[in-house]
Design a protein around this motif. Sequence first.
Motif, PDB file in Angstrom:
ATOM      1  N   ALA A 158      32.185  25.724  -7.772  1.00 39.14           N
ATOM      2  CA  ALA A 158      32.910  26.069  -6.546  1.00 39.14           C
ATOM      3  C   ALA A 158      33.615  27.413  -6.691  1.00 39.14           C
ATOM      4  O   ALA A 158      33.666  28.206  -5.740  1.00 39.14           O
ATOM      5  CB  ALA A 158      33.921  24.973  -6.219  1.00 39.14           C
ATOM      6  N   LEU A 159      34.145  27.674  -7.881  1.00 35.05           N
ATOM      7  CA  LEU A 159      34.824  28.945  -8.107  1.00 35.05           C
ATOM      8  C   LEU A 159      33.851  30.105  -8.006  1.00 35.05           C
ATOM      9  O   LEU A 159      34.116  31.113  -7.326  1.00 35.05           O
ATOM     10  CB  LEU A 159      35.508  28.925  -9.471  1.00 35.05           C
ATOM     11  CG  LEU A 159      36.218  30.212  -9.922  1.00 35.05           C
ATOM     12  CD1 LEU A 159      37.260  30.635  -8.895  1.00 35.05           C
ATOM     13  CD2 LEU A 159      36.856  30.024 -11.288  1.00 35.05           C
ATOM     14  N   GLN A 161      31.015  30.209  -6.489  1.00 33.00           N
ATOM     15  CA  GLN A 161      30.536  30.343  -5.117  1.00 33.00           C
ATOM     16  C   GLN A 161      31.539  31.130  -4.267  1.00 33.00           C
ATOM     17  O   GLN A 161      31.158  31.978  -3.451  1.00 33.00           O
ATOM     18  CB  GLN A 161      30.300  28.971  -4.496  1.00 33.00           C
ATOM     19  CG  GLN A 161      29.742  29.027  -3.084  1.00 33.00           C
ATOM     20  CD  GLN A 161      29.605  27.651  -2.462  1.00 33.00           C
ATOM     21  OE1 GLN A 161      30.399  26.754  -2.760  1.00 33.00           O
ATOM     22  NE2 GLN A 161      28.609  27.470  -1.617  1.00 33.00           N
ATOM     23  N   SER A 162      32.819  30.865  -4.488  1.00 34.14           N
ATOM     24  CA  SER A 162      33.847  31.547  -3.698  1.00 34.14           C
ATOM     25  C   SER A 162      33.939  33.029  -4.039  1.00 34.14           C
ATOM     26  O   SER A 162      34.445  33.821  -3.242  1.00 34.14           O
ATOM     27  CB  SER A 162      35.205  30.883  -3.923  1.00 34.14           C
ATOM     28  OG  SER A 162      35.709  31.172  -5.207  1.00 34.14           O
ATOM     29  N   SER A 166      31.133  35.491   0.599  1.00 34.27           N
ATOM     30  CA  SER A 166      30.453  35.105   1.833  1.00 34.27           C
ATOM     31  C   SER A 166      31.251  35.568   3.049  1.00 34.27           C
ATOM     32  O   SER A 166      32.484  35.561   3.056  1.00 34.27           O
ATOM     33  CB  SER A 166      30.295  33.573   1.875  1.00 34.27           C
ATOM     34  OG  SER A 166      29.815  33.162   3.136  1.00 34.27           O
ATOM     35  N   TRP A 170      36.547  30.509   5.964  1.00 32.71           N
ATOM     36  CA  TRP A 170      37.031  29.182   5.565  1.00 32.71           C
ATOM     37  C   TRP A 170      37.838  28.630   6.739  1.00 32.71           C
ATOM     38  O   TRP A 170      38.719  29.300   7.271  1.00 32.71           O
ATOM     39  CB  TRP A 170      37.906  29.275   4.323  1.00 32.71           C
ATOM     40  CG  TRP A 170      37.192  29.803   3.098  1.00 32.71           C
ATOM     41  CD1 TRP A 170      35.895  30.205   3.005  1.00 32.71           C
ATOM     42  CD2 TRP A 170      37.766  30.003   1.805  1.00 32.71           C
ATOM     43  NE1 TRP A 170      35.608  30.629   1.739  1.00 32.71           N
ATOM     44  CE2 TRP A 170      36.746  30.525   0.969  1.00 32.71           C
ATOM     45  CE3 TRP A 170      39.039  29.806   1.257  1.00 32.71           C
ATOM     46  CZ2 TRP A 170      36.957  30.833  -0.377  1.00 32.71           C
ATOM     47  CZ3 TRP A 170      39.256  30.111  -0.080  1.00 32.71           C
ATOM     48  CH2 TRP A 170      38.230  30.609  -0.894  1.00 32.71           C
ATOM     49  N   SER A 176      43.607  28.473   4.973  1.00 36.31           N
ATOM     50  CA  SER A 176      42.225  28.802   4.608  1.00 36.31           C
ATOM     51  C   SER A 176      41.961  30.300   4.620  1.00 36.31           C
ATOM     52  O   SER A 176      41.447  30.868   3.647  1.00 36.31           O
ATOM     53  CB  SER A 176      41.248  28.089   5.549  1.00 36.31           C
ATOM     54  OG  SER A 176      41.339  26.694   5.399  1.00 36.31           O
ATOM     55  N   GLN A 180      41.181  32.710   1.411  1.00 40.30           N
ATOM     56  CA  GLN A 180      39.913  33.424   1.279  1.00 40.30           C
ATOM     57  C   GLN A 180      40.149  34.904   1.011  1.00 40.30           C
ATOM     58  O   GLN A 180      39.495  35.514   0.153  1.00 40.30           O
ATOM     59  CB  GLN A 180      39.078  33.236   2.539  1.00 40.30           C
ATOM     60  CG  GLN A 180      37.676  33.820   2.439  1.00 40.30           C
ATOM     61  CD  GLN A 180      36.833  33.526   3.670  1.00 40.30           C
ATOM     62  OE1 GLN A 180      37.358  33.226   4.749  1.00 40.30           O
ATOM     63  NE2 GLN A 180      35.522  33.597   3.513  1.00 40.30           N
ATOM     64  N   ILE A 183      41.477  35.354  -2.653  1.00 44.61           N
ATOM     65  CA  ILE A 183      40.421  35.226  -3.661  1.00 44.61           C
ATOM     66  C   ILE A 183      39.527  36.463  -3.646  1.00 44.61           C
ATOM     67  O   ILE A 183      39.109  36.955  -4.710  1.00 44.61           O
ATOM     68  CB  ILE A 183      39.595  33.952  -3.407  1.00 44.61           C
ATOM     69  CG1 ILE A 183      40.446  32.706  -3.653  1.00 44.61           C
ATOM     70  CG2 ILE A 183      38.358  33.928  -4.302  1.00 44.61           C
ATOM     71  CD1 ILE A 183      40.997  32.581  -5.057  1.00 44.61           C
ATOM     72  N   ILE A 285      41.159  26.262  -4.392  1.00 47.34           N
ATOM     73  CA  ILE A 285      40.126  26.725  -3.467  1.00 47.34           C
ATOM     74  C   ILE A 285      39.535  25.539  -2.708  1.00 47.34           C
ATOM     75  O   ILE A 285      39.355  25.582  -1.482  1.00 47.34           O
ATOM     76  CB  ILE A 285      39.032  27.497  -4.233  1.00 47.34           C
ATOM     77  CG1 ILE A 285      39.555  28.868  -4.656  1.00 47.34           C
ATOM     78  CG2 ILE A 285      37.778  27.660  -3.367  1.00 47.34           C
ATOM     79  CD1 ILE A 285      38.610  29.620  -5.568  1.00 47.34           C
ATOM     80  N   GLN A 286      39.221  24.479  -3.441  1.00 45.23           N
ATOM     81  CA  GLN A 286      38.674  23.285  -2.796  1.00 45.23           C
ATOM     82  C   GLN A 286      39.654  22.727  -1.774  1.00 45.23           C
ATOM     83  O   GLN A 286      39.267  22.295  -0.682  1.00 45.23           O
ATOM     84  CB  GLN A 286      38.339  22.230  -3.843  1.00 45.23           C
ATOM     85  CG  GLN A 286      37.686  20.986  -3.261  1.00 45.23           C
ATOM     86  CD  GLN A 286      37.302  19.984  -4.326  1.00 45.23           C
ATOM     87  OE1 GLN A 286      37.546  20.182  -5.505  1.00 45.23           O
ATOM     88  NE2 GLN A 286      36.694  18.887  -3.912  1.00 45.23           N
ATOM     89  N   ARG A 289      39.691  24.978   1.368  1.00 47.64           N
ATOM     90  CA  ARG A 289      38.442  24.966   2.129  1.00 47.64           C
ATOM     91  C   ARG A 289      38.225  23.616   2.817  1.00 47.64           C
ATOM     92  O   ARG A 289      37.275  23.453   3.570  1.00 47.64           O
ATOM     93  CB  ARG A 289      37.259  25.291   1.226  1.00 47.64           C
ATOM     94  CG  ARG A 289      37.335  26.684   0.615  1.00 47.64           C
ATOM     95  CD  ARG A 289      36.051  27.076  -0.083  1.00 47.64           C
ATOM     96  NE  ARG A 289      34.985  27.384   0.861  1.00 47.64           N
ATOM     97  CZ  ARG A 289      33.834  27.951   0.533  1.00 47.64           C
ATOM     98  NH1 ARG A 289      33.604  28.283  -0.734  1.00 47.64           N
ATOM     99  NH2 ARG A 289      32.919  28.204   1.437  1.00 47.64           N
TER     100      ARG A 289
END
Length: 313
Positions: A158-159, A161-162, A166, A170, A176, A180, A183, A285-286, A289
Amino acid sequence: MQDRPDDFDEGLLRPALSEWGIEAATLDYAPVGFGDFHWIAGGRGGRRWFVTVADVRRHTYEGLRLAMDTAAALREEAGLEFVVAPLRATDGTTLRRLDRHRYAMSVFPFADGVPGAFGDERSAAERELIIDLLAGLHATPPPLSTPDRPVELSGRAALEQSLQGSSLPWLGGPYSEPAQELIARHAPMLRHRLADFDRLALKPGEPVVTHGEPHPGNLLRDGERRLLVDWDTVGMAVPERDLWLVAGSDDDLARYAETTGRVPDPDALALYRLRWALDDVAEFIQWFRSPHGRTPDAEQSWKGLTGTLAELS
């Protein structure tokens, strides 16, 4: 947790407590800790129990069962009196499902003592007491139920991916978008820290039984006694998994080495310090999101994310 679980039926608790032979006259929510949910059950004659409800999507049911069984064995069979272990239900189990998919419950004796808080400063004398407790734990033969605790980052996928940047926003809640953006600003630093982690993780070590989170928030002071709570993460790993959270000086590490005959490895201490921070970032992050509101737990998570990124930078 400060927030009660929105989708949990508290009516499940009293019937479940009967599996421990407990008839609860009172059942009060306890807004403590972070991650699981807690109640204090009161019975006849003023007796109390500490009831913990865990979301097994965070732990997995089998992993949590092994941890609870290990804590019970450390207390019952190894005689480690500082272990605040779950009580066994009438069928001998330490963990019971409350529904088919999500929640499970353990019951603990209500331990008197003054709790600490994560981040509290410990005196040198206090650190010596905890070092001695950990030395005793690490020297204990592992119960058969003791799970392995690999050094890998549990939230790495997950880390990473963030960190890919993208363009999709979020949309979980009020934190959120700020999360985002935060990060994204720290992405180069986080990639560098992941590379540091991989370099440090190449060095093997001899595993022992570790608590996993012996920080001040999991410590109760009862006079001269110290009790360790929250054994969800107990497992086999190198001693430095515990020591980095306790040792504040070279004298602390020397005391551990003198007691155990094992000299702590500076690289392993750095590895687990970094691992803790990166796992925290992945968990936050989880959180952000996922659906959330502007609640005390969300505010605490935001402070945790910003503080952790500042420490890593």
